[in-house]
Design a protein around this motif. Structure first.
Motif, PDB file in Angstrom:
ATOM      1  N   PHE A 206       0.838  -1.210   0.000  1.00  0.00           N
ATOM      2  CA  PHE A 206       0.000   0.000   0.000  1.00  0.00           C
ATOM      3  C   PHE A 206       0.870   1.256   0.000  1.00  0.00           C
ATOM      4  O   PHE A 206       0.682   2.169  -0.812  1.00  0.00           O
ATOM      5  N   LEU A 207       1.846   1.305   0.921  1.00  0.00           N
ATOM      6  CA  LEU A 207       2.710   2.484   1.011  1.00  0.00           C
ATOM      7  C   LEU A 207       3.517   2.664  -0.262  1.00  0.00           C
ATOM      8  O   LEU A 207       3.739   3.803  -0.724  1.00  0.00           O
ATOM      9  N   GLY A 208       3.955   1.540  -0.858  1.00  0.00           N
ATOM     10  CA  GLY A 208       4.728   1.635  -2.088  1.00  0.00           C
ATOM     11  C   GLY A 208       3.938   2.261  -3.219  1.00  0.00           C
ATOM     12  O   GLY A 208       4.460   3.087  -3.988  1.00  0.00           O
ATOM     13  N   ILE A 213       2.876   8.264  -5.962  1.00  0.00           N
ATOM     14  CA  ILE A 213       2.181   9.433  -6.507  1.00  0.00           C
ATOM     15  C   ILE A 213       3.033  10.660  -6.220  1.00  0.00           C
ATOM     16  O   ILE A 213       3.467  10.862  -5.080  1.00  0.00           O
ATOM     17  N   PRO A 214       3.313  11.493  -7.200  1.00  0.00           N
ATOM     18  CA  PRO A 214       4.148  12.684  -6.993  1.00  0.00           C
ATOM     19  C   PRO A 214       3.624  13.542  -5.849  1.00  0.00           C
ATOM     20  O   PRO A 214       2.414  13.776  -5.726  1.00  0.00           O
ATOM     21  N   ALA A 221       0.221   9.018   3.041  1.00  0.00           N
ATOM     22  CA  ALA A 221      -0.243   7.659   2.766  1.00  0.00           C
ATOM     23  C   ALA A 221      -0.939   7.060   3.987  1.00  0.00           C
ATOM     24  O   ALA A 221      -1.993   6.429   3.868  1.00  0.00           O
ATOM     25  N   ASN A 222      -0.378   7.270   5.153  1.00  0.00           N
ATOM     26  CA  ASN A 222      -0.998   6.762   6.379  1.00  0.00           C
ATOM     27  C   ASN A 222      -2.324   7.449   6.654  1.00  0.00           C
ATOM     28  O   ASN A 222      -3.284   6.818   7.104  1.00  0.00           O
ATOM     29  N   SER A 230      -8.504   1.205   1.506  1.00  0.00           N
ATOM     30  CA  SER A 230      -7.728   0.507   0.496  1.00  0.00           C
ATOM     31  C   SER A 230      -7.346   1.407  -0.677  1.00  0.00           C
ATOM     32  O   SER A 230      -7.891   2.506  -0.857  1.00  0.00           O
ATOM     33  N   ILE A 231      -6.426   0.896  -1.502  1.00  0.00           N
ATOM     34  CA  ILE A 231      -6.030   1.611  -2.720  1.00  0.00           C
ATOM     35  C   ILE A 231      -7.231   1.795  -3.634  1.00  0.00           C
ATOM     36  O   ILE A 231      -7.412   2.854  -4.245  1.00  0.00           O
ATOM     37  N   GLU A 232      -8.073   0.768  -3.713  1.00  0.00           N
ATOM     38  CA  GLU A 232      -9.262   0.851  -4.567  1.00  0.00           C
ATOM     39  C   GLU A 232     -10.191   1.964  -4.104  1.00  0.00           C
ATOM     40  O   GLU A 232     -10.735   2.720  -4.927  1.00  0.00           O
ATOM     41  N   ALA A 233     -10.383   2.075  -2.781  1.00  0.00           N
ATOM     42  CA  ALA A 233     -11.267   3.115  -2.244  1.00  0.00           C
ATOM     43  C   ALA A 233     -10.685   4.500  -2.498  1.00  0.00           C
ATOM     44  O   ALA A 233     -11.423   5.446  -2.822  1.00  0.00           O
ATOM     45  N   ILE A 234      -9.363   4.633  -2.357  1.00  0.00           N
ATOM     46  CA  ILE A 234      -8.714   5.920  -2.612  1.00  0.00           C
ATOM     47  C   ILE A 234      -8.842   6.299  -4.081  1.00  0.00           C
ATOM     48  O   ILE A 234      -9.085   7.459  -4.428  1.00  0.00           O
ATOM     49  N   ALA A 235      -8.718   5.311  -4.961  1.00  0.00           N
ATOM     50  CA  ALA A 235      -8.834   5.575  -6.399  1.00  0.00           C
ATOM     51  C   ALA A 235     -10.228   6.076  -6.770  1.00  0.00           C
ATOM     52  O   ALA A 235     -10.381   6.845  -7.729  1.00  0.00           O
TER      53      ALA A 235
END
Length: 272
Positions: A206-208, A213-214, A221-222, A230-235
């Motif tokens: 996740f952190l990676g 992202i620039p 990230a935290n 999740s990454i999906e929710a953030i997207a």
């Protein structure tokens, strides 16, 4: 209490045929010297308790008071059944000597009164004992002390005993229940370790992704992980939603939205 062994029969002679047939959970070797210092009724209690748990009992001349062999592992015990506040030094001298000779040594101490307990606590530090080397187990009475000894022997015996228990069910449901409980505990601990390892690995991934992202750092990230998930929710999150639920700036929120939704942005090479 010493030298009273003539008033009871040898428990090993009573149970020989049972253990030869069942294989047993293991062997308990008891110091004949220690045995002769105990009341006969306590030795009879030990014999019955070991029989119920499918341990074979042998009387031998050994340095510890008790040695259990479970699944190939030997666990040694000093069992101080009569704590004499006026004569403590011999106990700790013996502990210091035996801990260097036996890798798995426990010291069980019966402390039924407050004075005995206070004496033990003072003496523990006076004689320079190291925490966990060996492990001391204070108990309120000698019967409880021996039950704890058997539990320690069971737990240190590990998976081999769990396997053997399933083939000696006829020797008693109590034994099977205890082994099953130990098995479930080990399974739970193993599952927790696996889940924790997977969680750590997942967080690393996740952190990676998010810090790629620039302008987005680990703090950002935290914050996104705690507020959105999740990454999906953030997207899928909108710029407004990110601003409402995190402390990220408008520029960073805009950068996240573009990163996930703007093909011209995420398909172009990024040079930091």
């Amino acid at each position: 209490m010493a030298h009273q062994k003539s008033s009871y029969s040898d428990p090993t002679a009573q149970n020989t045929s049972h253990f030869e047939n069942s294989g047993g959970a293991g062997v308990c070797m008891m110091s004949s010297t220690w045995r002769d210092e105990q009341h006969p009724s306590f030795i009879n209690f030990i014999s019955s308790f070991l029989s119920a748990n499918s341990f074979r009992l042998n009387f031998v001349r050994i340095a510890p008071d008790l040695i259990f062999n479970c699944g190939g592992l030997s666990i040694s015990f000093i069992f101080a059944t009569n704590w004499n506040c006026d004569n403590i030094e011999p106990v700790f001298s013996r502990v210091k000597k035996l801990k260097e000779q036996f890798a798995h040594l426990y010291v069980v101490v019966s402390l039924p009164t407050r004075d005995q307990n206070d004496s033990f606590v003072r003496s523990y530090f006076k004689y320079g004992m190291e925490l966990g080397r060996p492990t001391f187990v204070p108990v309120q009475d000698i019967e409880m002390g021996f039950e704890k000894i058997v539990k320690i022997a069971h737990s240190r015996g590990g998976i081999v005993l769990l396997y053997e228990a399933r083939f000696s069910f006829h020797s008693g449901s109590l034994l099977y229940t205890r082994y099953s409980a130990a098995c479930k505990q080990r399974d739970a601990i193993s599952k927790m370790k696996t889940e924790r390892r997977q969680s750590v690995q997942g967080m690393d991934i996740f952190l990676g992704v998010i810090t790629s992202i620039p302008s987005i750092d680990y703090h950002d990230a935290n914050a996104l992980n705690q507020a959105i998930g999740s990454i999906e929710a953030i997207a899928k999150a909108s710029k407004e939603y990110i601003l409402e639920n995190t402390d990220l700036s408008a520029d960073k929120a805009e950068m996240i939205v573009r990163f996930f939704r703007d093909p011209k942005f995420y398909l172009n090479p990024k040079i930091n």
